[in-house]
Design a protein around this motif. Structure first.
Motif, PDB file in Angstrom:
ATOM      1  N   ASP A 144       0.837  -1.203   0.000  1.00 39.28           N
ATOM      2  CA  ASP A 144       0.000   0.000   0.000  1.00 39.28           C
ATOM      3  C   ASP A 144       0.869   1.249   0.000  1.00 39.28           C
ATOM      4  O   ASP A 144       0.554   2.247  -0.645  1.00 39.28           O
ATOM      5  N   TYR A 251      -8.110 -13.796  -0.735  1.00 39.93           N
ATOM      6  CA  TYR A 251      -7.462 -15.013  -0.216  1.00 39.93           C
ATOM      7  C   TYR A 251      -7.228 -15.007   1.278  1.00 39.93           C
ATOM      8  O   TYR A 251      -6.780 -15.987   1.831  1.00 39.93           O
ATOM      9  N   LYS A 252      -7.481 -13.882   1.979  1.00 43.50           N
ATOM     10  CA  LYS A 252      -7.282 -13.878   3.435  1.00 43.50           C
ATOM     11  C   LYS A 252      -8.560 -14.416   4.080  1.00 43.50           C
ATOM     12  O   LYS A 252      -8.843 -15.597   3.951  1.00 43.50           O
TER      13      LYS A 252
END
Ligand SMILES: *Cc1c(COP(=O)(O)O)cnc(C)c1O
Length: 434
Positions: A144, A251-252
């Motif tokens: 980020d 995917y988390k």
């Protein structure tokens, strides 16, 4: 799991309480709908659903279905498959909208998380005149921060002057809502965009998202969130909170598998705005006219207008399998269990600390409204030996120097018994390390 010899006087009470709570848990059957990795003759104690969620057993069926349609139909699978590929992204829309508190037209499954962050910043970070600054949090997930820095440079701005990194007060680990608001107000009309995490990956803090959004809007800035650790973890109301944009990975907590398709949210007040610059591709072009191969871009309304490419079908198939589980479990029930599970873990950590004399400091806020399921624990004075002790006994947790253990008991598939057994092993590990 090898036998343990605990001296922790409360161990049996915790184990018994866990058995009772698991027996009464309406979500208990969901555990068997996921593949728990094996460890020896048993299973691991898995607490890294915040990094990679477990595989839904239905994922294989969903993926095999698409492989079969590909075998059977070839290119015609775009129109004749069981879930026609031409609209594939849309099969995730309703469930994603439910998970983030959005209207269906405000969300879209596409790309990967950092890619979406870039696409959205292109539209919503629009430095103009004196209004140039981009606000993130200090210690943001590296991707980020890289995205933010490169966006600044894209506009010819020096990050040293135009990037704001919100830091906690000295001696504190997490941000206070009033401090965030004050900083936003102080920057005022120099602030172009606030782009924070929803739940901080390191500390586990759930940001006061509604207050941050209101504060950003009060000074005329846009406000977006990276929900990598929030989607599927905490209940969100992006639409009602008035958030401008958001993105998350699949995917988390969403259990869509490694490299899974990510999601994006754009508030409906921004739909149908050809004036917003964006990076365009044919999947953002009017769906009914897409195959006419027209030279000029005809913007799709809603979040779908930010799509560029056609959906990665095989990869999204696993996400659809997982979203079906979320639909059935329901975010309300998941959150209710999550609150209980994490509180149980927290209580256990305090008890183990008292029993062993170890200094276990929880960085994550105590207030349940300021956290999701994850607790980040500093084991002061401990080294990697503790982590190795746990790993050898089948405990999967995230370890970061200096001795920070991040644990995410996930309500979809973790049991109270997982937590109680972890606590027993933790106590043993701490005593062994003495
Ligand atoms: C996991 C995570 C990422 C990962 O980015 P990808 O583009 O999916 O590789 C980025 N940002 C945050 C905050 C994350 O937690």
């Amino acid at each position: 799991m090898p036998p343990v010899t605990t001296k922790w006087s409360e161990a049996n009470a915790f184990l018994a309480e866990a058995r009772e709570r698991d027996a009464a848990d309406p979500l208990a059957p969901f555990r068997d709908r996921f593949h728990m990795p094996p460890h020896g003759d048993g299973e691991v104690l898995y607490f890294t659903g915040n990094s990679l969620g477990l595989q839904p057993k239905q994922a294989a069926t969903f993926i095999e279905g698409e492989l079969e349609d590909w075998r059977t139909f070839g290119v015609e699978g775009h129109f004749h498959g069981r879930r026609p590929w031409v609209d594939y992204h849309s099969f995730a829309t309703e469930d994603l909208a439910m998970l983030v508190g959005a209207r269906p037209r405000e969300v879209v499954a596409m790309n990967a998380l950092t890619v979406n962050l870039h696409l959205l910043l292109v539209s919503f970070y629009r430095p103009d005149g004196e209004r140039t600054k981009l606000m993130i949090e200090e210690g943001a997930f590296p991707s980020d921060r890289y995205a933010a820095l490169s966006q600044l440079r894209l506009h010819g701005l020096d990050p040293d002057d135009h990037l704001i990194e919100l830091a906690p007060r000295k001696g504190e680990h997490t941000l206070r809502a009033e401090d965030i608001e004050a900083r936003i107000a102080e920057e005022g009309d120099r602030l172009a965009c606030v782009m924070l995490c929803g739940v901080q990956y390191y500390t586990g803090q759930w940001m006061p998202m509604e207050r941050i959004t209101a504060a950003a809007h009060a000074v005329g800035a846009t406000c977006g969130f990276d929900l990598a650790h929030a989607a599927g973890n905490v209940p969100l109301q992006l639409h009602d909170w008035g958030v401008d944009f958001a993105c998350w990975c699949g995917y988390k907590y969403l259990n869509g598998g490694p490299g899974c398709t990510a999601g994006a949210f754009v508030h409906e007040r921004h739909e149908n705005r050809p004036d917003l610059p964006r990076l365009e591709g044919w999947w953002g072009h009017s769906a009914s006219r897409r195959f006419l191969m027209e030279p000029d871009f005809d913007l799709m309304p809603g979040a779908e207008g930010w799509q560029t490419s056609n959906a990665p079908v095989l990869n999204m198939a696993a996400l659809l399998a997982s979203l079906a589980e979320f639909r059935e479990a329901g975010m309300d029930r998941l959150r209710e269990k999550s609150l209980a599970l994490t509180a149980f873990l927290e209580r256990g950590i305090h008890s183990v600390a008292a029993s062993t004399g170890a200094r276990l400091e929880i960085l994550t806020p105590e207030d349940p409204e300021a956290r999701g399921c994850q607790l980040s624990v500093v084991a002061h004075g401990q080294g990697k030996a503790l982590f190795d002790h746990l790993t050898a006994r089948g405990v999967i947790v995230d370890w970061r120097e200096p001795a920070v253990i991040r644990l995410a008991p996930v309500p979809m598939y973790n049991r109270f018994a997982d937590v109680a057994r972890f606590l027993v092993l933790l106590e043993e590990g701490l005593r062994a390390a003495k």
